[in-house]
Design a protein around this motif. Sequence first.
Motif, mmCIF file in Angstrom:
data_model
loop_
_atom_site.group_PDB
_atom_site.id
_atom_site.type_symbol
_atom_site.label_atom_id
_atom_site.label_comp_id
_atom_site.label_asym_id
_atom_site.label_seq_id
_atom_site.Cartn_x
_atom_site.Cartn_y
_atom_site.Cartn_z
ATOM 1 N N ASN A 79 -41.311 -80.587 -15.659
ATOM 2 C CA ASN A 79 -40.049 -80.498 -15.022
ATOM 3 C C ASN A 79 -39.421 -79.986 -14.086
ATOM 4 O O ASN A 79 -38.545 -80.130 -13.285
ATOM 5 C CB ASN A 79 -39.127 -80.792 -16.436
ATOM 6 N N LYS A 80 -40.113 -78.662 -13.715
ATOM 7 C CA LYS A 80 -39.901 -77.568 -12.812
ATOM 8 C C LYS A 80 -40.437 -78.056 -11.747
ATOM 9 O O LYS A 80 -39.201 -77.839 -10.998
ATOM 10 C CB LYS A 80 -40.749 -76.404 -13.631
ATOM 11 N N ILE A 81 -41.841 -78.339 -11.710
ATOM 12 C CA ILE A 81 -42.019 -78.851 -10.847
ATOM 13 C C ILE A 81 -41.405 -80.619 -9.635
ATOM 14 O O ILE A 81 -40.923 -80.309 -8.792
ATOM 15 C CB ILE A 81 -43.387 -79.257 -10.451
ATOM 16 N N GLN A 82 -41.005 -80.938 -10.791
ATOM 17 C CA GLN A 82 -39.552 -81.868 -10.599
ATOM 18 C C GLN A 82 -38.398 -81.449 -9.998
ATOM 19 O O GLN A 82 -38.491 -82.062 -8.714
ATOM 20 C CB GLN A 82 -39.914 -82.859 -11.829
ATOM 21 N N ALA A 83 -38.087 -80.758 -10.672
ATOM 22 C CA ALA A 83 -36.400 -80.347 -10.431
ATOM 23 C C ALA A 83 -37.556 -79.779 -8.955
ATOM 24 O O ALA A 83 -35.968 -79.594 -8.204
ATOM 25 C CB ALA A 83 -36.445 -79.557 -11.105
ATOM 26 N N GLU A 84 -38.181 -78.827 -9.040
ATOM 27 C CA GLU A 84 -38.268 -78.065 -7.579
ATOM 28 C C GLU A 84 -38.660 -79.123 -6.239
ATOM 29 O O GLU A 84 -37.839 -79.019 -5.072
ATOM 30 C CB GLU A 84 -39.556 -77.328 -7.256
ATOM 31 N N THR A 85 -39.379 -79.860 -6.527
ATOM 32 C CA THR A 85 -40.188 -81.064 -5.511
ATOM 33 C C THR A 85 -38.522 -81.644 -5.102
ATOM 34 O O THR A 85 -38.277 -81.863 -3.694
ATOM 35 C CB THR A 85 -40.843 -82.137 -5.995
ATOM 36 N N GLU A 86 -37.581 -82.736 -6.112
ATOM 37 C CA GLU A 86 -36.818 -83.091 -5.661
ATOM 38 C C GLU A 86 -35.637 -82.153 -4.645
ATOM 39 O O GLU A 86 -35.481 -82.810 -3.790
ATOM 40 C CB GLU A 86 -36.000 -83.407 -6.865
ATOM 41 N N LYS A 87 -36.090 -81.002 -5.468
ATOM 42 C CA LYS A 87 -34.639 -80.175 -4.241
ATOM 43 C C LYS A 87 -35.342 -79.799 -2.513
ATOM 44 O O LYS A 87 -35.249 -80.006 -1.906
ATOM 45 C CB LYS A 87 -35.234 -78.432 -5.028
ATOM 46 N N MET A 88 -36.365 -79.580 -2.237
ATOM 47 C CA MET A 88 -37.324 -79.144 -1.306
ATOM 48 C C MET A 88 -37.249 -80.927 -0.881
ATOM 49 O O MET A 88 -36.987 -80.808 0.452
ATOM 50 C CB MET A 88 -38.398 -79.275 -1.370
ATOM 51 N N ASN A 89 -37.168 -82.226 -0.886
ATOM 52 C CA ASN A 89 -37.017 -83.367 -0.523
ATOM 53 C C ASN A 89 -35.842 -83.186 0.308
ATOM 54 O O ASN A 89 -35.741 -83.643 0.978
ATOM 55 C CB ASN A 89 -37.584 -84.102 -1.522
ATOM 56 N N ARG A 90 -34.960 -83.354 -0.475
ATOM 57 C CA ARG A 90 -33.305 -82.948 -0.021
ATOM 58 C C ARG A 90 -33.058 -82.090 1.052
ATOM 59 O O ARG A 90 -32.097 -82.573 2.081
ATOM 60 C CB ARG A 90 -32.773 -82.500 -1.514
ATOM 61 N N GLU A 91 -33.458 -81.050 1.093
ATOM 62 C CA GLU A 91 -33.532 -80.247 1.625
ATOM 63 C C GLU A 91 -34.683 -80.521 2.847
ATOM 64 O O GLU A 91 -33.912 -79.942 4.360
ATOM 65 C CB GLU A 91 -33.662 -78.502 1.898
#
Length: 854
Positions: A634-646
Amino acid sequence: MKSARSKPLTSARKPLSRTRFNNNNNMQSKDPVQVFCRLRPMQFPTESSCMRVISDTTIAITPPESATNFRTATSKEIQTVFTRVFQSDISQREVFNTVALPLVANLIQGKNGLLFTYGITGSGKTFTMTGDQQESGIMPRCVDVVFNSISNYQAKKFVFKPDRLNGFDVQSETDAMLDRQKGLNSGLMTPRNVRIRTRKVDSDSDSNPTFLRSADESQVIQVDPDNVYSVFVTYVEIYNNSVYDLLDEEDIRAKTLQSKIVREDGSKNMYVHSVTEVEVKTTEEAFEVFQRGQRKRRVAHTALNAESSRSHSVFTIRLVQAPLDCDGEHVIQDKRVVCISQLSLVDLAGSERTNRTKNTGQRLREAGNINNSLMTLRSCMEILRENQTNGTSKIVPYRDSKVTHMFKNYFDGEGQVRMIVCVNPRTDDYDETIHVMKFSEMTQEVQVARAAGTKLDLGFTPGRRFANKIFREARSRLEKERPEAADLEIDLGLVYSLGGPFPEMEVADPHNDEIITNLIHFLEQRINKRNALSVDLYGKQTDFRKMFLKMEEENTNLKVENASLKAYHSQQARKVSALQGHVDKAEAQIDSLLDKLNNANDRIRGLQQELQDKDMALKQGMIDKQRVKQKYNNKIQAETEKMNRELEMRMRSEHEHLQNQIKETEDKIRTAKKILTEESGFGSVSSEQGGSVPVISKEAGDSKTGKVHERIDHRSRRDRIPVANSRYRRSQSADRWVDHRPGAIVPVETILQPLMRRRRSVTRLQSPREITNGASRYCLVAQQQDSEGALETKLYKGDIVPTSGGGAQVLFNDVERLKQMSPTNSRKRSGTWFAQSNSEQCYTTIFDSKKPRV
C-alpha cells in the motif's frame, strides 16, 4: 420307605429334547390348522346381513350392492368351509369345549398350543377370548380347567424358579422356603383383596372388560398323580410392532412401558426376553394378574368401535411339571426332567380401513402397524402353503413382524394351532369380511406337524404318591399305638410265612382218628403253602437273577462307556490345556501389542499436537507476513502514484516550455534565413552544385535563463558530423539492451527509430534476473497522445548497475521523445518527424530480491 416294586432307573439318563420333524426319519403325521368361525349377533334389527349358515361347517356370503367390486364381481354367493361354524346364539361354554378344551388337555400332557382370534374391528374377538361378567370367555375357562385338574398335585411356591432363559430351575425345599419368606417380607405373597370396578360390557364388540367372576369347577382333566405341577402366566402386548410387558411392576412405577426383545433359547424356541412370569396357585390369582395387565392394555375410540384394541395381546399359560422320586415324596432335583408346556391365547387387533374409521395422527399410525402385522401373518401362511403344496423351500418371513416371530415354533411343528375367525355379518362390513374369509380358507390348507409330548418316563413305579401316602398314614397310626415301632424298618414286600403254629395233638385214645386227620390236613396245607412259596421264591429268584444280569450287563457297558469317556475327557483336557497355553500366549502378545499401540497412539497424539502448534505458528507468521506485505504494498503504491503524478506534471511543464522555446527558435531561424537570403544570397546555393549550405543548428540552452543558443554552420553536408554527448560514450557493440514494452505499442513505421543493436524484449519484470542477465542498458517504452492529438512515443533510457544486495538498479539518464505529426498541419516543417533528445531529471529504481523500492 423301602419299596421292593420300584423299577431300575435306567431311563433317567434320557435327555430332554423336543421331537422335531426330520425328513430323513419317518414322516410325522401332520394336522391342518383348524379354523373355526363365529358369527356376531346383529346389533340393530334394521341392519341387513350378507351371510347365511348352510351347515355346521359352511357359510354362504352374498355380495351386497354397496360392495366395492359389486359390478365387476359375479352376483353368485360365495361359500366358505370351516372346521366348525358357531352361530350367533352359541354359548361361551360350547365354544370353549369345542375349540380350547383339547388344547388344555394337550397342555397337561406336555404339548404346546396356540389359539388366536382373528377378524375385523368390532367382530367380537375380545369377547370370545375374555367374555364378560355373565359368560366367561376362553381364557378364564382355560385357567379354571387347569387348576381344577392339578389342584391336589401342585408344588409349593418357588420350588420351580424361572432362569430368565425360557427355562426353570428346581429348588430344594429349603431354598423355596427362603424365597417364600422373602416374598412375605416384601409383600409379594400377601393375599390381595382387589375390588375391581364392574362395568357393563357389550358382548358383541371388541372391548377391554374388567369384572368379577367365580371359578367354574365342573370340568376336570385326568393328570399324572406322580408329578407335581406349577402354573406361571405372562401377559404381553404387541403395539406398533414392539413387545411390551403388561405385568412389569417397574414399568408401572415409571409410568412408561419398555419394549422387550424376542429371542431364541437353546432349544430353538422363541420367547420374550426378561418378561415377568408370575406363579399363580388359584384361578382367582391368575385372573387378578390378567386384570392387572388388562388395565394397561391400549384401547382407543374409533368410528367403528367405542373401545377398539390398538394392540395384539398374548396371554400365555405355562405349566411346569416334574416327577417325584422313587419314594413318591420329593421332587427330583434335576432340571433335565422338568417338562414345560405352554398355551398361548392371542387376541389380535382388528384389521380396519382408515376411510371408515376416520383415524388421524396416532390412531392412523396404530392402524397402519396393525394392518402391516396382519399382512405379514397372511404372507407367512401363503408361503407355508406354497412350500407344502409345491414342494418349494422359500424362506418364510417370520421376522417381518413380532407376531409371526413370536409364534414361529408353532408353525414349525412345536404345537397345535387353532384359530377362531370372528365375523360381523353386516352388509357394511362385507369388503373387510371377504378378505378375512379368504385368509381363513388359505390358512386351513397349511399343514402343521403333530408335536409329541416332552414328558419323560423315568421307570418309577406308578402310583407311588398314593402308596407312600398310605404307608405314612399306617406308620403314623402304628407309632401312636406302639411308640417303640418308630425305629422299625418296614419293608412293603411279600411276607413269607407257612401259617400259624401246629394245633394241639394230645393223643388220649389210640383209636382217635380225628386228631390224625386234622394233623394230616394241617400238614397238607403247610406243604401246599410251602410249595407255592417255593414257586414264588423261585420265580422271584429268577427275576432277580435276570435283573441282576441285566444290571451287570448295563454296569459293564457303563464301565466301558465310562472308560471311553475318561479317555476322551483326558484327551479333551490335554487339548484344553494346549489351547489354554495358546490363549495365554496370545493374551500376552495382545497385551504387548496393546502397550505398543497405546505408546504409538500417545506418540501420534504428541506429534499431532506439535504439528498443530507448528501449523498455528506458521499460519500466524503467514498472517503477519501478509499484513506487513500488504502494508508495504500500500505504501509503495501510494508513493508510486505520487511520483507518477509529479513526473507527469514536470514533463508536461517541460514539454510546454520546450514548445515555447522551439517556436521562438523557429521564428528566429526564419528571420535569420530571410535576412541571409535577402542580403548575402546564401539561400540560393543548392546542394547539387556542391556548394556549402548554411545549416542552422541549435545548441544546448541555458537551463537558468531558458534560452537556446543558435549557430549557423556553413560547412558542407559531407563535412558535417553529429554532435556527440560525452556522457554516453561507450562501444555500442558492447551494449546489451533490455527493451521493456509493458503495453501494446502502436507501430509508427518511420525512419527515426531508436538504435538498439542487441536487445531482449520483455513485457513484464518479475525478478532482478530478467534485468541483470547479461544486460547493461534498459529502455522503457511508453505511448500517449499529446494535447494536439498527435501520437507521442517516449523512451526512458538508463544504465543497469548491480547492487550490493544481489539485486540491480536502473539509473535513468535519458528520455527520448518521438512524435508523429500530420503533414497538413499549418506549420510547415522540413521533415515529417521531429526527434528531440534532452537530458531531463533522472529517476533511480532499485530492484531487490525481496521487494522493490523507489
